[in-house]
Design an enzyme around this catalytic site. Structure first.
Site, short mmCIF file in Angstrom:
data_model
loop_
_atom_site.label_atom_id
_atom_site.label_comp_id
_atom_site.label_asym_id
_atom_site.label_seq_id
_atom_site.Cartn_x
_atom_site.Cartn_y
_atom_site.Cartn_z
CG ASN A 150 -2.19 -0.86 0.90
OD1 ASN A 150 -3.05 -0.48 0.12
ND2 ASN A 150 -2.24 -2.03 1.52
CG MET A 187 0.28 -5.78 11.21
SD MET A 187 -1.41 -5.81 10.55
CE MET A 187 -2.04 -7.25 11.42
NE ARG A 188 2.26 -3.67 19.04
CZ ARG A 188 2.18 -4.74 19.82
NH1 ARG A 188 2.16 -5.95 19.30
NH2 ARG A 188 2.09 -4.59 21.12
CG ASN A 194 -6.44 0.91 9.36
OD1 ASN A 194 -5.32 0.56 8.96
ND2 ASN A 194 -7.34 0.05 9.79
CG HIS A 203 -10.16 -3.64 8.54
ND1 HIS A 203 -9.32 -4.26 9.43
CD2 HIS A 203 -11.24 -4.43 8.43
CE1 HIS A 203 -9.89 -5.38 9.85
NE2 HIS A 203 -11.06 -5.50 9.25
CD GLU A 260 -16.35 1.16 17.72
OE1 GLU A 260 -16.97 0.17 17.31
OE2 GLU A 260 -16.79 2.33 17.63
CG LEU A 261 -9.19 -2.80 16.49
CD1 LEU A 261 -7.87 -2.06 16.35
CD2 LEU A 261 -8.95 -4.16 17.15
CG ASP A 262 -10.28 -2.67 12.35
OD1 ASP A 262 -9.44 -1.89 11.87
OD2 ASP A 262 -10.02 -3.84 12.65
CD GLN A 283 -2.69 -7.88 -0.05
OE1 GLN A 283 -1.92 -8.37 -0.85
NE2 GLN A 283 -2.69 -8.17 1.25
N1 NHR Z 1 -5.95 1.39 16.78
C1 NHR Z 1 -7.11 1.96 17.09
N2 NHR Z 1 -7.24 2.49 18.31
N3 NHR Z 1 -8.16 2.03 16.23
C2 NHR Z 1 -8.04 1.46 15.02
O1 NHR Z 1 -9.08 1.53 14.19
C3 NHR Z 1 -6.84 0.81 14.64
C4 NHR Z 1 -5.79 0.81 15.57
C5 NHR Z 1 -4.58 0.17 15.26
C6 NHR Z 1 -4.44 -0.50 14.07
C7 NHR Z 1 -5.34 -1.41 11.96
C8 NHR Z 1 -6.16 -2.69 12.21
C9 NHR Z 1 -6.67 -3.34 10.95
O2 NHR Z 1 -6.88 -2.70 9.94
C10 NHR Z 1 -5.48 -0.54 13.16
C11 NHR Z 1 -6.68 0.14 13.42
C12 NHR Z 1 -3.79 -4.65 14.42
C13 NHR Z 1 -4.64 -5.41 15.20
C14 NHR Z 1 -4.12 -6.33 16.27
O3 NHR Z 1 -4.86 -7.12 16.84
C15 NHR Z 1 -6.01 -5.27 14.99
C16 NHR Z 1 -6.48 -4.39 14.02
C17 NHR Z 1 -5.60 -3.63 13.23
C18 NHR Z 1 -4.26 -3.77 13.44
N4 NHR Z 1 -2.80 -6.23 16.60
C19 NHR Z 1 -2.13 -7.03 17.63
C20 NHR Z 1 -1.87 -6.15 18.88
O4 NHR Z 1 -1.80 -6.73 19.96
C21 NHR Z 1 -0.78 -7.49 17.18
C22 NHR Z 1 -0.85 -8.38 15.96
C23 NHR Z 1 0.52 -8.55 15.30
O5 NHR Z 1 1.51 -7.89 15.69
O6 NHR Z 1 0.58 -9.33 14.33
O7 NHR Z 1 -1.67 -4.93 18.75
O8 NHR Z 1 -6.96 -4.58 10.97
C1 GAR Z 2 -3.12 -5.11 3.62
O1 GAR Z 2 -3.90 -6.11 3.00
C2 GAR Z 2 -3.94 -4.39 4.67
O2 GAR Z 2 -5.28 -4.24 4.31
C3 GAR Z 2 -3.80 -5.29 5.84
O3 GAR Z 2 -2.50 -5.79 5.79
C4 GAR Z 2 -2.02 -5.76 4.45
C5 GAR Z 2 -0.75 -4.93 4.43
O4 GAR Z 2 -0.15 -5.06 3.20
N1 GAR Z 2 -3.99 -4.56 7.04
C6 GAR Z 2 -4.29 -5.14 8.16
O5 GAR Z 2 -4.57 -6.33 8.25
C7 GAR Z 2 -4.28 -4.24 9.34
N2 GAR Z 2 -4.47 -5.01 10.51
P1 GAR Z 2 1.06 -4.11 2.78
O6 GAR Z 2 2.05 -4.10 3.92
O7 GAR Z 2 1.62 -4.80 1.57
O8 GAR Z 2 0.49 -2.76 2.47
#
Ligand code: NHR
Ligand code: GAR
Length: 219
Positions: free
Chosen positions: A17, A93-94, A110, A112, A146-148, A174
């Site tokens: 991306n 991913m955090r 973001n 998603h 709020e996550l996502d 993608q």
């Molecule tokens: N934070 C908030 N407060 N709100 C959102 O909408 C967020 C965010 C942080 C990241 C991206 C999200 C996605 O698009 C995002 C949106 C990571 C996790 C997760 O569970 C969940 C959703 C998203 C990103 N992360 C684990 C954690 O403990 C670690 C997982 C790993 O490292 O592989 O942080 O999906």
């Molecule tokens: C993308 O598919 C994105 O939508 C997803 O991870 C991939 C990242 O690809 N995001 C999440 O799952 C966030 N939790 P990239 O590193 O090649 O852009």
């Protein structure tokens, strides 16, 4: 001198991306200044993509912090040193603390990989297959505590086909990500996109809960 919107991109992985944004800038389609790319993981391919495009990179390894609050504070400091107009999560991913999301409220996006509000959280492609969905897709949304759960900006749909596994379906999704993320960033950079009273507003018009809808032309 440039009055283009300054954008800081946060990544954790391959950065496809990020590459779509870089390509948009290089083709002249996307009028932004990619001010920095920050990764929470060392040695990811996205950092190489940034370096190749002459974008400053930073590594902030979450494993070197004792808790989420201190990691997020350090991340905020790094981001703010680049004075961005917009923060873009691109495969980051955090989970972020409420303090962090509040600080960037209305100026952080973001992408998603699901048709939100369906399948918040992780492993969305497998979950869409397991649920027997006929369609799946991807959503760009403003980030809130709020996550996502923040307001959607744009959504693209793709079909789920009979023999799909998660990785084939992810590739189909993608391809759409790389179309809609540059579009949403361009809207923001041009001053056409705002978050007002918890809703996404495009050119003065509130968007539907799904965001602006783009349907792929596959079945
Ligand atoms: N934070 C908030 N407060 N709100 C959102 O909408 C967020 C965010 C942080 C990241 C991206 C999200 C996605 O698009 C995002 C949106 C990571 C996790 C997760 O569970 C969940 C959703 C998203 C990103 N992360 C684990 C954690 O403990 C670690 C997982 C790993 O490292 O592989 O942080 O999906
Ligand atoms: C993308 O598919 C994105 O939508 C997803 O991870 C991939 C990242 O690809 N995001 C999440 O799952 C966030 N939790 P990239 O590193 O090649 O852009």
């Amino acid at each position: 001198m440039s009055n283009k919107a300054r954008v800081v991109v946060l990544i954790s992985g391959s950065g496809s991306n990020l590459q779509a944004l870089i390509d948009g800038v290089q083709s002249g389609e996307l009028p932004i200044n990619l001010a920095a790319v920050i990764s929470n993981r060392p040695d990811v391919f996205g950092l190489e993509r940034a370096t190749k495009a002459n974008i400053p990179t930073e590594l902030l390894d979450h494993k070197t912090f004792t808790d989420r609050e201190s990691f997020d504070r350090a991340l905020m400091e790094k981001i703010d040193s680049y004075q961005p107009d917009l923060v873009v999560l691109a495969g980051f991913m955090r989970i972020l603390t409420p303090e962090f999301t509040q600080h960037y409220l209305g100026r952080m996006l973001n992408i998603h990989p699901s048709l939100l509000p369906k399948f918040q959280g992780l492993h969305t492609h497998q979950r869409a297959i397991d649920a027997g969905e006929s369609h799946h897709g991807v959503t760009v949304h403003f980030v809130t505590a709020e996550l996502d759960g923040g307001p959607a900006v744009v959504q693209a749909r793709v079909p789920v086909l009979a023999n799909d596994d998660a990785s084939i379906l992810a590739k189909r999704v993608q391809r759409q990500e790389h179309v809609i993320y540059p579009l949403a960033v361009k809207w923001f950079a041009q001053g056409d996109l705002h978050m007002i009273d918890g809703k996404s507003v495009l050119k003065g018009e509130p968007l539907p809960a799904s965001g602006f809808l783009i349907s792929s032309d596959e079945p």
